[in-house]
Design an enzyme around this catalytic site. Sequence first.
Site, PDB file in Angstrom:
ATOM      1  N   LYS A 115       0.823  -1.209   0.000  1.00  0.00           N
ATOM      2  CA  LYS A 115       0.000   0.000   0.000  1.00  0.00           C
ATOM      3  C   LYS A 115       0.863   1.267   0.000  1.00  0.00           C
ATOM      4  O   LYS A 115       2.067   1.215   0.280  1.00  0.00           O
ATOM      5  CB  LYS A 115      -0.930  -0.041   1.218  1.00  0.00           C
ATOM      6  CG  LYS A 115      -1.957  -1.170   1.159  1.00  0.00           C
ATOM      7  CD  LYS A 115      -2.935  -1.095   2.323  1.00  0.00           C
ATOM      8  CE  LYS A 115      -4.016  -2.162   2.205  1.00  0.00           C
ATOM      9  NZ  LYS A 115      -5.058  -2.026   3.254  1.00  0.00           N
TER      10      LYS A 115
ATOM     11  N   TYR B  96     -12.649  -2.706  -3.476  1.00  0.00           N
ATOM     12  CA  TYR B  96     -13.196  -2.633  -2.117  1.00  0.00           C
ATOM     13  C   TYR B  96     -14.729  -2.510  -2.140  1.00  0.00           C
ATOM     14  O   TYR B  96     -15.313  -1.833  -1.297  1.00  0.00           O
ATOM     15  CB  TYR B  96     -12.558  -1.474  -1.348  1.00  0.00           C
ATOM     16  CG  TYR B  96     -11.117  -1.729  -0.933  1.00  0.00           C
ATOM     17  CD1 TYR B  96     -10.754  -2.917  -0.291  1.00  0.00           C
ATOM     18  CD2 TYR B  96     -10.116  -0.789  -1.159  1.00  0.00           C
ATOM     19  CE1 TYR B  96      -9.437  -3.166   0.095  1.00  0.00           C
ATOM     20  CE2 TYR B  96      -8.798  -1.024  -0.771  1.00  0.00           C
ATOM     21  CZ  TYR B  96      -8.472  -2.212  -0.150  1.00  0.00           C
ATOM     22  OH  TYR B  96      -7.167  -2.459   0.243  1.00  0.00           O
TER      23      TYR B  96
ATOM     24  N   ASN C 223      -2.476  -0.237   6.957  1.00  0.00           N
ATOM     25  CA  ASN C 223      -1.959  -1.518   7.463  1.00  0.00           C
ATOM     26  C   ASN C 223      -1.024  -2.229   6.480  1.00  0.00           C
ATOM     27  O   ASN C 223      -0.942  -3.445   6.435  1.00  0.00           O
ATOM     28  CB  ASN C 223      -3.133  -2.409   7.901  1.00  0.00           C
ATOM     29  CG  ASN C 223      -4.123  -2.624   6.779  1.00  0.00           C
ATOM     30  OD1 ASN C 223      -3.879  -2.223   5.644  1.00  0.00           O
ATOM     31  ND2 ASN C 223      -5.240  -3.268   7.076  1.00  0.00           N
TER      32      ASN C 223
ATOM     33  N   HIS D 239      -2.270  -5.291   1.256  1.00  0.00           N
ATOM     34  CA  HIS D 239      -3.496  -6.020   0.935  1.00  0.00           C
ATOM     35  C   HIS D 239      -3.096  -7.438   0.565  1.00  0.00           C
ATOM     36  O   HIS D 239      -2.107  -7.633  -0.152  1.00  0.00           O
ATOM     37  CB  HIS D 239      -4.229  -5.394  -0.261  1.00  0.00           C
ATOM     38  CG  HIS D 239      -5.270  -6.312  -0.831  1.00  0.00           C
ATOM     39  ND1 HIS D 239      -6.532  -6.425  -0.289  1.00  0.00           N
ATOM     40  CD2 HIS D 239      -5.215  -7.224  -1.842  1.00  0.00           C
ATOM     41  CE1 HIS D 239      -7.210  -7.344  -0.958  1.00  0.00           C
ATOM     42  NE2 HIS D 239      -6.431  -7.851  -1.903  1.00  0.00           N
TER      43      HIS D 239
ATOM     44  N   GLU E  62      -8.972 -11.163  -8.172  1.00  0.00           N
ATOM     45  CA  GLU E  62      -8.148  -9.966  -7.956  1.00  0.00           C
ATOM     46  C   GLU E  62      -6.944  -9.931  -8.888  1.00  0.00           C
ATOM     47  O   GLU E  62      -6.559  -8.865  -9.386  1.00  0.00           O
ATOM     48  CB  GLU E  62      -7.694  -9.909  -6.490  1.00  0.00           C
ATOM     49  CG  GLU E  62      -8.855  -9.645  -5.542  1.00  0.00           C
ATOM     50  CD  GLU E  62      -8.436  -9.626  -4.076  1.00  0.00           C
ATOM     51  OE1 GLU E  62      -7.280  -9.978  -3.757  1.00  0.00           O
ATOM     52  OE2 GLU E  62      -9.282  -9.235  -3.245  1.00  0.00           O
TER      53      GLU E  62
END
Length: 153
Positions: free
Chosen positions: A9, A49, A112, A115, A126
Amino acid sequence: MERTLVILKPGCLQRGLIGEVISRFEKRGLKLVAMKMVQLDEEILKVHYAHLLDRTFFPWLRDGMMAAPVILCCWEGYSAVQVVRDMAGATKASKAVPGTIRGDYSLSAQENIVHTSDSLENAEIELKRFFVESDYCEYKSPLDPFKYAPDEY
Ligand code: UDP
Ligand code: MG
């Protein structure tokens, strides 16, 4: 062999943790088969998402995921989806176990670090979302016999 998607991320990139995180997957024995740096946009994030679109934090999550480029990686290995998921740790990083990526590098439920796909079915969906066939590199892994039993690869 299973394949799974990891997204490093924007916070991972900005905090200079890309090498640390990739190194963990390499050392575990996973094989990198596709990788690219991209700037995500709102359109793809609404799809990626979709399960969180109606959550109040969605605009923060969307903006956070567009705040800098991300690194998309496809890792391959025995039971790769669950292994990578376990290495990432709990979504709320303040609760993530030390030794996991989130448990070592984050305190946040949003920022965080990574992913990771949550099932084999979603990994396939994905990976198709972010990669085309020509993004993948096929190469031999001469160390496989030192990483696996014959029935594991
Ligand atoms: N997220 C958030 N607040 C929450 C839950 C999730 O900001 O309370 C963000 C966080 O960045 C998380 C992402 O939304 O990684 C996707 O949520 P999901 O439940 O799919 O968690 P993950 O699969 O990433 O562990
Ligand atoms: Mg998820």
